[in-house]
Design a protein around this motif. Structure first.
Motif, PDB file in Angstrom:
ATOM      1  N   HIS A 123       1.418  31.974  30.194  1.00  0.00           N
ATOM      2  CA  HIS A 123       0.897  33.214  29.576  1.00  0.00           C
ATOM      3  C   HIS A 123      -0.351  33.802  30.619  1.00  0.00           C
ATOM      4  N   ASN A 150      -1.833  29.705  26.341  1.00  0.00           N
ATOM      5  CA  ASN A 150      -0.665  28.968  27.385  1.00  0.00           C
ATOM      6  C   ASN A 150      -0.989  29.131  28.790  1.00  0.00           C
ATOM      7  N   ARG A 151      -0.598  28.341  29.541  1.00  0.00           N
ATOM      8  CA  ARG A 151      -0.835  28.359  31.160  1.00  0.00           C
ATOM      9  C   ARG A 151       0.027  29.538  31.812  1.00  0.00           C
TER      10      ARG A 151
END
Length: 116
Positions: free
Chosen positions: A97, A94-95
């Protein structure tokens, strides 16, 4: 130069290499468009954590950093390591994260430099 000071300098050098691997690996992945954990990031996180523990050892005759600073850096390093380690086998991360890993890496460096 005393042996203890030489050891501290070697640990600091290794710690900086870990930082370079972690930040460089993450920036390279982010720019490439494929957001995933690469081996450089994993090794960087491991090196940062282990060398940081070595640097925190009380070997400087009263010139040690404050316990609050060391605890803050340890907690940030553990968060980074956890985020990297448990995401390492995913095809995509995920971006948010991934940006969190980068921000925490930069925050850890800022604590080291600016907290006196």
């Amino acid at each position: 130069m005393a042996a203890v000071e030489a050891l501290r300098l070697v640990l600091l050098y290794v710690h900086l290499i870990g930082f370079a691997l972690l930040l460089g690996g993450s920036i390279a992945q982010y720019v490439s468009g494929t957001i995933r954990i690469n081996p450089a990031m994993l090794w960087g996180a491991v090196i940062q954590l282990l060398s940081g523990l070595g640097l925190a050892a009380p070997l400087r005759d009263g010139d040690e950093p404050s316990p609050a600073k060391l605890l803050t850096k340890l907690l940030i390093a553990l968060a980074i390591f956890t985020m990297v380690f448990f995401s390492r086998k995913r095809d995509a991360v995920n971006r948010g994260h991934f940006l969190g890993i980068i921000v925490l890496t930069l925050a850890n460096a800022a604590v080291a430099v600016f907290w006196r």
